[in-house]
Design a protein around this motif. Structure first.
Motif, mmCIF file in Angstrom:
data_model
loop_
_atom_site.group_PDB
_atom_site.id
_atom_site.type_symbol
_atom_site.label_atom_id
_atom_site.label_comp_id
_atom_site.label_asym_id
_atom_site.label_seq_id
_atom_site.Cartn_x
_atom_site.Cartn_y
_atom_site.Cartn_z
ATOM 1 N N GLY A 21 0.816 -1.215 0.000
ATOM 2 C CA GLY A 21 0.000 0.000 0.000
ATOM 3 C C GLY A 21 0.844 1.255 0.000
ATOM 4 O O GLY A 21 0.549 2.221 -0.713
ATOM 5 N N ALA A 22 1.894 1.255 0.798
ATOM 6 C CA ALA A 22 2.780 2.421 0.851
ATOM 7 C C ALA A 22 3.497 2.623 -0.482
ATOM 8 O O ALA A 22 3.563 3.744 -1.006
ATOM 9 N N VAL A 23 4.018 1.547 -1.029
ATOM 10 C CA VAL A 23 4.714 1.640 -2.319
ATOM 11 C C VAL A 23 3.752 2.049 -3.426
ATOM 12 O O VAL A 23 4.074 2.896 -4.274
ATOM 13 N N GLY A 24 2.555 1.480 -3.422
ATOM 14 C CA GLY A 24 1.555 1.810 -4.436
ATOM 15 C C GLY A 24 1.106 3.257 -4.361
ATOM 16 O O GLY A 24 0.876 3.901 -5.384
ATOM 17 N N ALA A 25 0.975 3.789 -3.145
ATOM 18 C CA ALA A 25 0.569 5.192 -2.992
ATOM 19 C C ALA A 25 1.642 6.128 -3.541
ATOM 20 O O ALA A 25 1.337 7.096 -4.247
ATOM 21 N N ALA A 32 0.563 9.642 -11.512
ATOM 22 C CA ALA A 32 -0.562 10.542 -11.796
ATOM 23 C C ALA A 32 -0.063 11.926 -12.199
ATOM 24 O O ALA A 32 -0.612 12.560 -13.101
ATOM 25 N N PHE A 33 0.981 12.403 -11.531
ATOM 26 C CA PHE A 33 1.504 13.719 -11.884
ATOM 27 C C PHE A 33 2.413 13.666 -13.115
ATOM 28 O O PHE A 33 2.447 14.606 -13.908
ATOM 29 N N ALA A 34 3.124 12.578 -13.294
ATOM 30 C CA ALA A 34 4.017 12.464 -14.453
ATOM 31 C C ALA A 34 3.225 12.385 -15.752
ATOM 32 O O ALA A 34 3.620 12.961 -16.765
ATOM 33 N N TYR A 35 2.087 11.668 -15.738
ATOM 34 C CA TYR A 35 1.278 11.528 -16.936
ATOM 35 C C TYR A 35 0.173 12.570 -17.029
ATOM 36 O O TYR A 35 -0.689 12.483 -17.900
ATOM 37 N N LYS A 36 0.188 13.531 -16.102
ATOM 38 C CA LYS A 36 -0.758 14.647 -16.101
ATOM 39 C C LYS A 36 -2.210 14.175 -16.159
ATOM 40 O O LYS A 36 -2.993 14.595 -17.016
ATOM 41 N N VAL A 37 -2.570 13.312 -15.232
ATOM 42 C CA VAL A 37 -3.946 12.837 -15.121
ATOM 43 C C VAL A 37 -4.808 14.012 -14.656
ATOM 44 O O VAL A 37 -4.471 14.688 -13.690
ATOM 45 N N PRO A 38 -5.924 14.288 -15.335
ATOM 46 C CA PRO A 38 -6.704 15.490 -15.018
ATOM 47 C C PRO A 38 -7.549 15.357 -13.747
ATOM 48 O O PRO A 38 -8.091 14.296 -13.444
ATOM 49 N N GLY A 39 -7.643 16.454 -13.019
ATOM 50 C CA GLY A 39 -8.576 16.650 -11.909
ATOM 51 C C GLY A 39 -8.676 15.541 -10.891
ATOM 52 O O GLY A 39 -7.681 15.039 -10.388
ATOM 53 N N LEU A 40 -9.931 15.190 -10.586
ATOM 54 C CA LEU A 40 -10.188 14.185 -9.555
ATOM 55 C C LEU A 40 -9.892 12.764 -10.019
ATOM 56 O O LEU A 40 -9.945 11.832 -9.217
ATOM 57 N N LYS A 42 -7.074 11.858 -10.618
ATOM 58 C CA LYS A 42 -5.825 11.555 -9.899
ATOM 59 C C LYS A 42 -6.109 10.689 -8.681
ATOM 60 O O LYS A 42 -5.379 9.746 -8.396
ATOM 61 N N VAL A 43 -7.181 11.016 -7.956
ATOM 62 C CA VAL A 43 -7.524 10.257 -6.755
ATOM 63 C C VAL A 43 -7.855 8.812 -7.115
ATOM 64 O O VAL A 43 -7.420 7.871 -6.442
ATOM 65 N N ARG A 44 -8.614 8.618 -8.179
ATOM 66 C CA ARG A 44 -8.944 7.268 -8.621
ATOM 67 C C ARG A 44 -7.695 6.507 -9.046
ATOM 68 O O ARG A 44 -7.527 5.334 -8.720
ATOM 69 N N HIS A 45 -6.813 7.188 -9.762
ATOM 70 C CA HIS A 45 -5.582 6.556 -10.233
ATOM 71 C C HIS A 45 -4.699 6.142 -9.060
ATOM 72 O O HIS A 45 -4.173 5.028 -9.038
ATOM 73 N N ILE A 46 -4.535 7.042 -8.099
ATOM 74 C CA ILE A 46 -3.701 6.742 -6.932
ATOM 75 C C ILE A 46 -4.329 5.607 -6.120
ATOM 76 O O ILE A 46 -3.632 4.698 -5.670
ATOM 77 N N VAL A 51 -4.367 0.027 -4.103
ATOM 78 C CA VAL A 51 -5.071 -1.234 -3.824
ATOM 79 C C VAL A 51 -4.441 -2.395 -4.591
ATOM 80 O O VAL A 51 -4.249 -3.488 -4.043
ATOM 81 N N THR A 52 -4.104 -2.170 -5.848
ATOM 82 C CA THR A 52 -3.500 -3.224 -6.656
ATOM 83 C C THR A 52 -2.156 -3.658 -6.090
ATOM 84 O O THR A 52 -1.893 -4.852 -5.931
ATOM 85 N N SER A 53 -1.319 -2.695 -5.775
ATOM 86 C CA SER A 53 -0.004 -3.012 -5.234
ATOM 87 C C SER A 53 -0.120 -3.691 -3.874
ATOM 88 O O SER A 53 0.603 -4.645 -3.580
#
Length: 72
Positions: A21-25, A32-40, A42-46, A51-53
Motif C-alpha cells: 500500500g505504501a509503495v503503491g501510494a 498521476a503527476f508524471a502523466y498529467k492525469v486530469p482533476g479528480l 488523480k484520486v482514482r488513479h492513486i 489497492v493493486t499493489s
C-alpha cells in the motif's frame, strides 16, 4: 496446519499489504503527476495503484510465508 503457521501466513499477508500500500501510494502519486492525469481522476488513479499493489504484495508475501512454514 497448526496455529503458529496460520498466524505466520496471516502476519506475512498483512505486512505485505501494508508495504504494498505504501509503495503503491507513492508510485501512483508519481505516475498521476508524471502523466498529467486530469482533476479528480488523480484520486482514482492513486487509489487503484495503492489497492493493486497492496493486494499483490500481500498475496506474494503470504504465499512465501506459507511455503516457508511448510518446510519446518
Amino acid at each position: 496446519m497448526d496455529k503458529r503457521c496460520v498466524n505466520r501466513v496471516t502476519t506475512g499477508a498483512m505486512l505485505g499489504g501494508a508495504v504494498g500500500g505504501a509503495v503503491g501510494a507513492v508510485y501512483g502519486t508519481y505516475e498521476a503527476f508524471a502523466y498529467k492525469v486530469p482533476g479528480l481522476l488523480k484520486v482514482r488513479h492513486i487509489g487503484r495503484a495503492t489497492v493493486t499493489s497492496s493486494a499483490l504484495f500481500g498475496l506474494f508475501l503470504g504465499a512465501g510465508s506459507l511455503l516457508q512454514c511448510g518446510r519446518r
